[in-house]
Design a protein around this motif. Structure first.
Motif, PDB file in Angstrom:
ATOM      1  N   UNK A 278      -9.130 -17.752  16.514  1.00  0.00           N
ATOM      2  CA  UNK A 278      -7.732 -18.183  16.554  1.00  0.00           C
ATOM      3  C   UNK A 278      -7.133 -18.280  15.149  1.00  0.00           C
ATOM      4  N   UNK A 279      -7.958 -18.685  14.170  1.00  0.00           N
ATOM      5  CA  UNK A 279      -7.488 -18.738  12.781  1.00  0.00           C
ATOM      6  C   UNK A 279      -7.205 -17.342  12.248  1.00  0.00           C
ATOM      7  N   UNK A 280      -8.023 -16.390  12.662  1.00  0.00           N
ATOM      8  CA  UNK A 280      -7.955 -15.045  12.085  1.00  0.00           C
ATOM      9  C   UNK A 280      -6.852 -14.167  12.677  1.00  0.00           C
ATOM     10  N   UNK A 281      -6.468 -14.400  13.923  1.00  0.00           N
ATOM     11  CA  UNK A 281      -5.517 -13.500  14.599  1.00  0.00           C
ATOM     12  C   UNK A 281      -4.191 -13.378  13.838  1.00  0.00           C
ATOM     13  N   UNK A 282      -3.506 -14.472  13.475  1.00  0.00           N
ATOM     14  CA  UNK A 282      -2.230 -14.303  12.749  1.00  0.00           C
ATOM     15  C   UNK A 282      -2.414 -13.592  11.411  1.00  0.00           C
ATOM     16  N   UNK A 283      -3.521 -13.843  10.754  1.00  0.00           N
ATOM     17  CA  UNK A 283      -3.840 -13.194   9.478  1.00  0.00           C
ATOM     18  C   UNK A 283      -3.977 -11.685   9.677  1.00  0.00           C
ATOM     19  N   UNK A 284      -4.726 -11.283  10.699  1.00  0.00           N
ATOM     20  CA  UNK A 284      -4.925  -9.861  10.973  1.00  0.00           C
ATOM     21  C   UNK A 284      -3.633  -9.193  11.432  1.00  0.00           C
ATOM     22  N   UNK A 285      -2.818  -9.923  12.194  1.00  0.00           N
ATOM     23  CA  UNK A 285      -1.536  -9.364  12.627  1.00  0.00           C
ATOM     24  C   UNK A 285      -0.619  -9.099  11.432  1.00  0.00           C
ATOM     25  N   UNK A 286      -0.620 -10.005  10.463  1.00  0.00           N
ATOM     26  CA  UNK A 286       0.201  -9.800   9.256  1.00  0.00           C
ATOM     27  C   UNK A 286      -0.279  -8.575   8.490  1.00  0.00           C
ATOM     28  N   UNK A 287      -1.576  -8.406   8.422  1.00  0.00           N
ATOM     29  CA  UNK A 287      -2.146  -7.246   7.742  1.00  0.00           C
ATOM     30  C   UNK A 287      -1.810  -5.953   8.484  1.00  0.00           C
ATOM     31  N   UNK A 288      -1.954  -5.972   9.805  1.00  0.00           N
ATOM     32  CA  UNK A 288      -1.597  -4.803  10.628  1.00  0.00           C
ATOM     33  C   UNK A 288      -0.139  -4.428  10.416  1.00  0.00           C
ATOM     34  N   UNK A 289       0.726  -5.433  10.362  1.00  0.00           N
ATOM     35  CA  UNK A 289       2.155  -5.169  10.185  1.00  0.00           C
ATOM     36  C   UNK A 289       2.439  -4.572   8.804  1.00  0.00           C
ATOM     37  N   UNK A 290       1.706  -5.015   7.771  1.00  0.00           N
ATOM     38  CA  UNK A 290       1.859  -4.449   6.429  1.00  0.00           C
ATOM     39  C   UNK A 290       1.482  -2.966   6.448  1.00  0.00           C
ATOM     40  N   UNK A 291       0.387  -2.647   7.121  1.00  0.00           N
ATOM     41  CA  UNK A 291      -0.055  -1.245   7.238  1.00  0.00           C
ATOM     42  C   UNK A 291       1.028  -0.424   7.928  1.00  0.00           C
ATOM     43  N   UNK A 292       1.565  -0.947   9.023  1.00  0.00           N
ATOM     44  CA  UNK A 292       2.596  -0.240   9.788  1.00  0.00           C
ATOM     45  C   UNK A 292       3.848  -0.011   8.960  1.00  0.00           C
ATOM     46  N   UNK A 293       4.287  -1.038   8.227  1.00  0.00           N
ATOM     47  CA  UNK A 293       5.500  -0.897   7.407  1.00  0.00           C
ATOM     48  C   UNK A 293       5.370   0.268   6.432  1.00  0.00           C
ATOM     49  N   UNK A 294       4.224   0.393   5.817  1.00  0.00           N
ATOM     50  CA  UNK A 294       4.024   1.494   4.869  1.00  0.00           C
ATOM     51  C   UNK A 294       3.861   2.831   5.590  1.00  0.00           C
ATOM     52  N   UNK A 295       3.138   2.812   6.686  1.00  0.00           N
ATOM     53  CA  UNK A 295       2.918   4.054   7.440  1.00  0.00           C
ATOM     54  C   UNK A 295       4.230   4.632   7.958  1.00  0.00           C
ATOM     55  N   UNK A 296       5.156   3.764   8.330  1.00  0.00           N
ATOM     56  CA  UNK A 296       6.440   4.239   8.845  1.00  0.00           C
ATOM     57  C   UNK A 296       7.235   4.997   7.789  1.00  0.00           C
ATOM     58  N   UNK A 297       6.902   4.819   6.520  1.00  0.00           N
ATOM     59  CA  UNK A 297       7.544   5.579   5.450  1.00  0.00           C
ATOM     60  C   UNK A 297       6.655   6.741   5.006  1.00  0.00           C
ATOM     61  N   UNK A 298       5.536   6.958   5.742  1.00  0.00           N
ATOM     62  CA  UNK A 298       4.623   8.052   5.431  1.00  0.00           C
ATOM     63  C   UNK A 298       3.599   7.724   4.367  1.00  0.00           C
ATOM     64  N   UNK A 299       3.510   6.444   3.995  1.00  0.00           N
ATOM     65  CA  UNK A 299       2.617   6.033   2.909  1.00  0.00           C
ATOM     66  C   UNK A 299       1.225   5.652   3.435  1.00  0.00           C
ATOM     67  N   UNK A 300       0.208   6.284   2.894  1.00  0.00           N
ATOM     68  CA  UNK A 300      -1.171   5.921   3.200  1.00  0.00           C
ATOM     69  C   UNK A 300      -1.572   4.736   2.318  1.00  0.00           C
ATOM     70  N   UNK A 301      -2.509   3.924   2.806  1.00  0.00           N
ATOM     71  CA  UNK A 301      -2.853   2.676   2.123  1.00  0.00           C
ATOM     72  C   UNK A 301      -4.358   2.420   2.151  1.00  0.00           C
ATOM     73  N   UNK A 302      -4.749   1.458   1.323  1.00  0.00           N
ATOM     74  CA  UNK A 302      -6.117   0.937   1.281  1.00  0.00           C
ATOM     75  C   UNK A 302      -6.016  -0.560   1.521  1.00  0.00           C
ATOM     76  N   UNK A 303      -6.917  -1.097   2.331  1.00  0.00           N
ATOM     77  CA  UNK A 303      -6.958  -2.529   2.588  1.00  0.00           C
ATOM     78  C   UNK A 303      -8.387  -3.010   2.396  1.00  0.00           C
ATOM     79  N   UNK A 304      -8.526  -4.116   1.691  1.00  0.00           N
ATOM     80  CA  UNK A 304      -9.810  -4.790   1.556  1.00  0.00           C
ATOM     81  C   UNK A 304      -9.800  -5.950   2.547  1.00  0.00           C
ATOM     82  N   UNK A 305     -10.649  -5.880   3.580  1.00  0.00           N
ATOM     83  CA  UNK A 305     -10.634  -6.875   4.658  1.00  0.00           C
ATOM     84  C   UNK A 305     -12.013  -6.961   5.291  1.00  0.00           C
ATOM     85  N   UNK A 306     -12.481  -8.155   5.554  1.00  0.00           N
ATOM     86  CA  UNK A 306     -13.813  -8.311   6.144  1.00  0.00           C
ATOM     87  C   UNK A 306     -13.946  -7.546   7.463  1.00  0.00           C
TER      88      UNK A 306
END
Length: 172
Positions: free
Chosen positions: A55-83
């Protein structure tokens, strides 16, 4: 989907940030450090030696997923460091509008504990390593990614990841 996100995953102390930075430099892609997406309550819990719950991790992961999506929608590939320790967490990240691929930095507990014992710049105490290994669900055969031995030198780890994922840095 033309954008890709590489998630460098593993337990605390595996070298995720170091390898993610090197991959970002090599590929020329922006980097997000997942720890920066944790809400203050999560950081307080971990700093106190209390493992996070799903339950602690879900909002954190959702924020990260949304960051990935925001960049992907502009065609930008990304790197994420995440457990990204559990399949369910990786499934949530795969909900981003990008091709989400994983680089699992795998190693044994004694090696990682040795690394954690000399690290002083992180809120995650070594005492939580056992809980991280207990939660770790290695990449399954149907998950898009590679497992890389973290016992290698960083340059070798990056090369193994790029080769395993059939990615090459752009010509400069």
């Amino acid at each position: 989907m033309s954008a890709t996100c590489l998630v460098v995953m593993g337990v605390s102390g595996a070298g995720k940030t170091t390898i993610a930075r090197r991959l970002a430099d090599e590929l020329g892609w922006p980097l997000a450090e997942a720890d920066e997406f944790h809400p203050p309550d999560n950081i307080r819990k971990m700093s106190a030696g209390v493992p996070l719950t799903d339950d602690d991790r879900i909002p954190w992961l959702e924020a990260l997923r949304d960051w990935i999506t925001e960049r992907a929608e502009t065609g930008e590939s990304t790197i994420v460091s995440c457990s990204a320790l559990k399949r369910a967490y990786r499934d949530l990240l795969r909900g981003a509008r990008a091709r989400v691929r994983f680089v699992h930095l795998a190693g044994d507990a004694p090696l990682i504990m040795e690394r954690l014992s000399v690290r002083s710049d992180h809120f995650m105490p070594p005492s939580l390593l056992d809980s991280q290994f207990a939660d770790l669900e290695p990449l399954a055969g149907d998950e898009d990614g590679v497992v890389v031995d973290l016992g290698q030198e960083p340059d070798q780890i990056v090369e193994s990841a790029l080769t395993g994922l059939a990615l090459r840095a752009p010509e400069r």
